[in-house]
Design a protein around this motif. Sequence first.
Motif, PDB file in Angstrom:
ATOM      1  N   LEU A   1     -38.188  61.732  57.192  1.00 38.74           N
ATOM      2  CA  LEU A   1     -38.219  63.027  56.511  1.00 38.74           C
ATOM      3  C   LEU A   1     -37.136  63.948  57.055  1.00 38.74           C
ATOM      4  O   LEU A   1     -36.439  64.615  56.295  1.00 38.74           O
ATOM      5  CB  LEU A   1     -39.581  63.696  56.706  1.00 38.74           C
ATOM      6  N   VAL A   2     -37.021  63.990  58.368  1.00 40.81           N
ATOM      7  CA  VAL A   2     -36.006  64.837  58.986  1.00 40.81           C
ATOM      8  C   VAL A   2     -34.613  64.395  58.537  1.00 40.81           C
ATOM      9  O   VAL A   2     -33.740  65.226  58.255  1.00 40.81           O
ATOM     10  CB  VAL A   2     -36.121  64.803  60.519  1.00 40.81           C
ATOM     11  N   ALA A   3     -34.415  63.084  58.436  1.00 38.75           N
ATOM     12  CA  ALA A   3     -33.123  62.559  57.983  1.00 38.75           C
ATOM     13  C   ALA A   3     -32.855  62.969  56.533  1.00 38.75           C
ATOM     14  O   ALA A   3     -31.724  63.323  56.176  1.00 38.75           O
ATOM     15  CB  ALA A   3     -33.101  61.038  58.121  1.00 38.75           C
ATOM     16  N   ARG A   4     -33.881  62.905  55.699  1.00 38.66           N
ATOM     17  CA  ARG A   4     -33.718  63.341  54.298  1.00 38.66           C
ATOM     18  C   ARG A   4     -33.330  64.822  54.250  1.00 38.66           C
ATOM     19  O   ARG A   4     -32.450  65.213  53.471  1.00 38.66           O
ATOM     20  CB  ARG A   4     -35.015  63.133  53.521  1.00 38.66           C
ATOM     21  N   TYR A   5     -33.997  65.631  55.053  1.00 36.26           N
ATOM     22  CA  TYR A   5     -33.706  67.065  55.052  1.00 36.26           C
ATOM     23  C   TYR A   5     -32.281  67.326  55.520  1.00 36.26           C
ATOM     24  O   TYR A   5     -31.544  68.096  54.888  1.00 36.26           O
ATOM     25  CB  TYR A   5     -34.698  67.809  55.949  1.00 36.26           C
TER      26      TYR A   5
ATOM     27  N   ASN B   1     -26.358  75.372  48.239  1.00 36.85           N
ATOM     28  CA  ASN B   1     -25.403  76.480  48.161  1.00 36.85           C
ATOM     29  C   ASN B   1     -26.157  77.757  48.508  1.00 36.85           C
ATOM     30  O   ASN B   1     -26.946  78.258  47.704  1.00 36.85           O
ATOM     31  CB  ASN B   1     -24.791  76.576  46.762  1.00 36.85           C
ATOM     32  N   LYS B   2     -25.930  78.286  49.698  1.00 38.73           N
ATOM     33  CA  LYS B   2     -26.704  79.441  50.171  1.00 38.73           C
ATOM     34  C   LYS B   2     -26.523  80.675  49.297  1.00 38.73           C
ATOM     35  O   LYS B   2     -27.332  81.608  49.365  1.00 38.73           O
ATOM     36  CB  LYS B   2     -26.326  79.760  51.623  1.00 38.73           C
ATOM     37  N   GLU B   3     -25.490  80.699  48.471  1.00 43.71           N
ATOM     38  CA  GLU B   3     -25.264  81.848  47.596  1.00 43.71           C
ATOM     39  C   GLU B   3     -26.120  81.780  46.327  1.00 43.71           C
ATOM     40  O   GLU B   3     -26.224  82.766  45.598  1.00 43.71           O
ATOM     41  CB  GLU B   3     -23.786  81.944  47.226  1.00 43.71           C
ATOM     42  N   TRP B   4     -26.728  80.636  46.059  1.00 47.70           N
ATOM     43  CA  TRP B   4     -27.644  80.514  44.917  1.00 47.70           C
ATOM     44  C   TRP B   4     -29.030  80.932  45.385  1.00 47.70           C
ATOM     45  O   TRP B   4     -29.907  80.110  45.606  1.00 47.70           O
ATOM     46  CB  TRP B   4     -27.655  79.065  44.407  1.00 47.70           C
TER      47      TRP B   4
ATOM     48  N   ILE C   1     -28.973  69.126  53.269  1.00 42.64           N
ATOM     49  CA  ILE C   1     -28.250  70.367  53.536  1.00 42.64           C
ATOM     50  C   ILE C   1     -26.801  70.146  53.979  1.00 42.64           C
ATOM     51  O   ILE C   1     -26.053  71.101  54.157  1.00 42.64           O
ATOM     52  CB  ILE C   1     -28.997  71.213  54.593  1.00 42.64           C
ATOM     53  N   LYS C   2     -26.397  68.887  54.136  1.00 43.69           N
ATOM     54  CA  LYS C   2     -25.016  68.597  54.509  1.00 43.69           C
ATOM     55  C   LYS C   2     -24.094  68.705  53.291  1.00 43.69           C
ATOM     56  O   LYS C   2     -24.521  68.448  52.164  1.00 43.69           O
ATOM     57  CB  LYS C   2     -24.899  67.185  55.087  1.00 43.69           C
ATOM     58  N   PRO C   3     -22.817  69.062  53.496  1.00 38.98           N
ATOM     59  CA  PRO C   3     -21.852  69.072  52.391  1.00 38.98           C
ATOM     60  C   PRO C   3     -21.767  67.680  51.761  1.00 38.98           C
ATOM     61  O   PRO C   3     -21.880  66.666  52.459  1.00 38.98           O
ATOM     62  CB  PRO C   3     -20.534  69.452  53.070  1.00 38.98           C
ATOM     63  N   VAL C   4     -21.572  67.636  50.464  1.00 44.14           N
ATOM     64  CA  VAL C   4     -21.546  66.351  49.766  1.00 44.14           C
ATOM     65  C   VAL C   4     -20.482  66.381  48.678  1.00 44.14           C
ATOM     66  O   VAL C   4     -20.197  67.440  48.101  1.00 44.14           O
ATOM     67  CB  VAL C   4     -22.944  66.039  49.164  1.00 44.14           C
ATOM     68  N   LYS C   5     -19.889  65.239  48.401  1.00 44.87           N
ATOM     69  CA  LYS C   5     -18.926  65.118  47.311  1.00 44.87           C
ATOM     70  C   LYS C   5     -19.596  64.380  46.163  1.00 44.87           C
ATOM     71  O   LYS C   5     -20.211  63.321  46.369  1.00 44.87           O
ATOM     72  CB  LYS C   5     -17.675  64.367  47.772  1.00 44.87           C
TER      73      LYS C   5
END
Length: 320
Positions: free
Chosen positions: A249-253, A41-44, A257-261
């Motif tokens: 590692l790139v896949a983990r990153y 959450n970029k606002e945090w 940062i992707k939206p998640v439910k």
Amino acid sequence: MIVDDIYGFFEVEPVLQDLILSKPVQRLKGIHQGGASFLVNKEWNVSRYEHSVGVMLLIRKLGGTLQEQIAGLLHDVSHTAFSHVIDFVLDNESEDFHEEIFEETIMDSEIPSILKHHGFSIEEIMKGDHSLLEQPLPLLCADRIDYTLRDMYRYGYLSKLEIVLFMEKLCVSRGLICIKGTEQAEWFVEAYYKEVLDFFMNPLNVYGYDRLTKLLKEALELDVITLSDFKLTDEEVLQKVRTSNKSSLVARYEGLIKPVKLQENEIEFDIHLKGKPRLIDPTVIIDGKLVEGSNISHKIKEMNTKAKKRAEKGSYIKVL
């Protein structure tokens, strides 16, 4: 001139000016206080720099000495990239890795020479009695008060007026930070648990901590980063991950940062996170006497009981 969102405008002494401009303190602009929070959450986005300057200013408002203001400004300079995430990476249950490397971080920097130039002893700053800055839980201290007010104000849980009213009731007695009257004591306890429970145990926050911890552990195992790299900023460490030739590692990153439910689910869960219990019981002044808030307020006692149960239980999160 220093301008702070919470405490306002201040002119500070040359020693504080020089320390604020030093590399260790400026580096804190790149260290997010919420660890992994800003990635989900970029606002945090409160930084350790904002908090450190805030602690210094709060100590100043409470009448603390210049020496203790210096200690307040410097108290977080040893925080690694991603703040307390390092404790999960290293399986450090006491969550105090930054304290273990505090002296080394200070002594390997220009801070001792700045202090000496202004006539201050580095030993007194690092090892002096700074009762306003730090106190063991469940007591109040400037560190605890500032990160609660700062985060909750930035994230929209508290208003500026509420904070102003609270600050009017904040005082120092017998070396302890106290609150005048039960009403504001209850208000702060509620705000504090919004921070350490509702915010830090927010499912999205828990998810971020879990995924970033796993990413950083793998990055260490693959020698993409070293432990010393945690002395860099958050972005500098992430850049090493993003530019590595390690697809996992790139896949983990990218997954982080992707939206998640997410769903809180104690039966079918993918993540269970427990942190260090952090209960608060502010000292209250009633008729000139200092008393524990829980001894005069059923509300505070009840909030502490619920907080203890919730902290011991932890968070159970299912990724949908």
